[in-house]
Write a protein that holds these residues in place. Structure first.
Motif, PDB file in Angstrom:
ATOM      1  N   TYR A 165      -9.305   2.666  -1.226  1.00 51.77           N
ATOM      2  CA  TYR A 165      -8.756   3.007  -2.355  1.00 51.77           C
ATOM      3  C   TYR A 165      -9.094   1.765  -3.635  1.00 51.77           C
ATOM      4  O   TYR A 165      -8.487   3.118  -4.714  1.00 51.77           O
ATOM      5  N   TYR A 166      -8.622   1.144  -4.166  1.00 55.17           N
ATOM      6  CA  TYR A 166      -8.494  -0.065  -4.698  1.00 55.17           C
ATOM      7  C   TYR A 166      -9.941  -0.194  -5.764  1.00 55.17           C
ATOM      8  O   TYR A 166     -11.125  -0.969  -5.802  1.00 55.17           O
TER       9      TYR A 166
ATOM     10  N   LEU B  83      -0.116   3.164  -3.690  1.00 49.02           N
ATOM     11  CA  LEU B  83      -0.923   4.244  -3.011  1.00 49.02           C
ATOM     12  C   LEU B  83      -1.018   5.867  -2.281  1.00 49.02           C
ATOM     13  O   LEU B  83      -1.138   6.073  -1.903  1.00 49.02           O
TER      14      LEU B  83
ATOM     15  N   ASP C 189      -7.740   0.248   3.144  1.00 50.40           N
ATOM     16  CA  ASP C 189      -7.202  -0.168   1.283  1.00 50.40           C
ATOM     17  C   ASP C 189      -7.985  -0.692   0.375  1.00 50.40           C
ATOM     18  O   ASP C 189      -8.121  -0.085  -0.317  1.00 50.40           O
TER      19      ASP C 189
ATOM     20  N   ASN D  27       0.659  -1.643   0.071  1.00 48.44           N
ATOM     21  CA  ASN D  27       0.130  -0.288  -0.025  1.00 48.44           C
ATOM     22  C   ASN D  27       0.702   1.090  -0.025  1.00 48.44           C
ATOM     23  O   ASN D  27       0.308   2.138  -0.641  1.00 48.44           O
TER      24      ASN D  27
END
Length: 172
Positions: free
Chosen positions: A151-152, A135, A148, A131
């Motif tokens: 965000y993916y 990210l 996470d 990440n």
């Protein structure tokens, strides 16, 4: 519904969607599902005399900024991939005996189940390292308890898949 007949414009919209995801706009993209919807939003803002600004995670971005961010992200991904790959592979070889045993089983059998187990173990144990690499353009304020998966999207999931497969190729 707006249909885009110009392939160049359609490709630019796809690149813009990727850029929005890179800066943490997965939830925004879930609202604007189709490329035509995003194009419609841009066009309607332009005709209303407004600047086309995307507000994502308390930051405002213009289209040209997002496109530059995407280009920089791609350059950074290529440049830093080897460094993060070596870092994670070193941790695996030195500290993760369970994963080492899975790798030995995979070398012996070459089975799909062993491969999936290796992949899941890497994703679970080294998610923080993965990440921090993938990210990197998202301004996450509270790093302790971030989910996470929030965000993916499609683009970052494909990058994650590529990166994990690269780790597996280096350790197997």
């Amino acid at each position: 519904m707006l249909t885009i007949e110009n392939k160049l414009v359609e490709e630019k919209i796809k690149q813009l969607r990727k850029a929005i995801e890179i800066v943490g706009g997965k939830s925004f993209l879930e609202e604007v599902k189709e490329n035509g919807d995003l194009a419609n939003l841009i066009i309607s803002s332009s005709f209303n005399g407004e600047k086309v600004i995307f507000k994502i995670m308390n930051n405002e971005y213009q289209i040209n900024e997002l496109m530059k961010i995407k280009l920089d992200y791609e350059k950074n991904y290529i440049k830093m991939k080897k460094t993060y790959l070596e870092k994670i592979c070193y941790k695996i070889k030195e500290y993760n005996t369970y994963l080492d045993s899975l790798i030995r089983k995979y070398r012996k059998n070459g089975g799909l189940e062993e491969f999936r187990a290796i992949k899941e173990e890497i994703e679970l144990r080294y998610s923080k390292d993965i990440n921090s690499f993938l990210l990197s353009k998202i301004n996450i304020e509270n790093n302790e308890e971030t989910n996470d998966k929030y965000y993916y999207g499609d683009y970052l999931n494909s990058k994650k898949e590529d990166f994990i497969n690269s780790i597996i190729c280096n350790i197997v």
